[in-house]
Write an enzyme that holds these catalytic residues in place. Structure first.
Site, PDB file in Angstrom:
ATOM      1  N   SER A  61     -64.227 -15.149 -40.171  1.00  0.00           N
ATOM      2  CA  SER A  61     -65.134 -14.936 -41.291  1.00  0.00           C
ATOM      3  C   SER A  61     -66.029 -13.722 -41.010  1.00  0.00           C
ATOM      4  O   SER A  61     -65.538 -12.624 -40.787  1.00  0.00           O
ATOM      5  CB  SER A  61     -65.952 -16.214 -41.524  1.00  0.00           C
ATOM      6  OG  SER A  61     -66.696 -16.141 -42.704  1.00  0.00           O
ATOM      7  N   HIS A 100     -61.412 -14.463 -44.696  1.00  0.00           N
ATOM      8  CA  HIS A 100     -61.332 -15.223 -45.952  1.00  0.00           C
ATOM      9  C   HIS A 100     -62.458 -14.772 -46.876  1.00  0.00           C
ATOM     10  O   HIS A 100     -63.346 -14.021 -46.483  1.00  0.00           O
ATOM     11  CB  HIS A 100     -61.385 -16.736 -45.699  1.00  0.00           C
ATOM     12  CG  HIS A 100     -62.696 -17.226 -45.136  1.00  0.00           C
ATOM     13  ND1 HIS A 100     -62.935 -18.545 -44.860  1.00  0.00           N
ATOM     14  CD2 HIS A 100     -63.848 -16.577 -44.791  1.00  0.00           C
ATOM     15  CE1 HIS A 100     -64.156 -18.690 -44.377  1.00  0.00           C
ATOM     16  NE2 HIS A 100     -64.728 -17.510 -44.332  1.00  0.00           N
TER      17      HIS A 100
END
EC number: 3.4.21.92
Length: 208
Positions: free
Chosen positions: A98, A123
């Site tokens: 992330s 993501h």
């Protein structure tokens, strides 16, 4: 309770004790470990600015082992990395997921590394909100704005098209370091410290 080792350094004035992380900052090494949140981000930003003031022409080394976290906290670190003069070399140890993967990719081109058994994940941002329909819509639009901004940052640092980035970011995408290298998140997978030195020499030769 987290145990932080203490190291003793011999100086001309006697012994001096440091926690291990403070001692490594003297060597221009910064750790991004654990969830990215405001307090941690403030410390890292301060370390980056301090090391720039100490020597604006010497590289800073950022070691990343993070599952990600708060977007605004991560972006404060990212913006500071871009703002300061020294090159920031990034190295993934363990995982960079992330926001951790964004910071990994944000290192100076040619100086972004991963150890061979690390895991990297990208993501789209997520969030939740409760309240009136209008308020929910406002927050949903803000998440979409942040999503576009993060996609643009990945586009800038990986060299991929925005469309490709959007496709990869649609769901959690886990990858090993070699795949991360192929898509431009890092420049090289290394197993030994000497590999970094060799790579930095090559980069300097290209620039010169």
């Amino acid at each position: 309770m987290t145990l932080i080792p203490i190291v003793i350094e011999q100086t001309s004035r006697g012994e001096r004790a440091y926690d291990i992380y403070s001692r490594l900052v003297k060597e221009r090494i910064i750790f991004v470990t654990g969830p990215v949140e405001d307090n941690m981000a403030s410390v890292i930003v301060a370390q980056l600015l301090f090391l720039e003031s100490e020597n604006p022409d010497k590289d800073i080394y950022m070691y990343i082992n993070s599952p990600g976290g708060v977007v605004t906290a991560g972006l404060s670190i990212y913006d500071t990395m871009q703002y300061i003069k020294p090159d920031v070399s990034t190295l993934c140890i363990g995982q960079a997921a992330s926001m951790g993967s964004l910071l990994l990719a944000a290192g100076t081109e040619g100086k972004r590394y991963s150890l061979p058994h690390s895991r990297i994940m990208i993501h789209q941002p997520s969030g939740g909100y409760q309240g009136q329909a209008t308020d929910i819509e406002i927050h949903a639009n803000e998440i979409l704005r942040v999503k576009r901004k993060l996609n643009q940052i990945y586009e800038k640092h990986t060299g991929n098209s925005l469309k490709k980035i959007e496709g990869m970011m649609e769901r959690d995408k886990f990858m090993d370091p070699e795949e991360a290298r192929r898509i431009g998140l890092i420049d090289r997978v290394i197993a030994e410290r000497k590999d970094i030195k060799v790579e930095n020499i090559k980069v300097e030769q290209k620039v010169g």
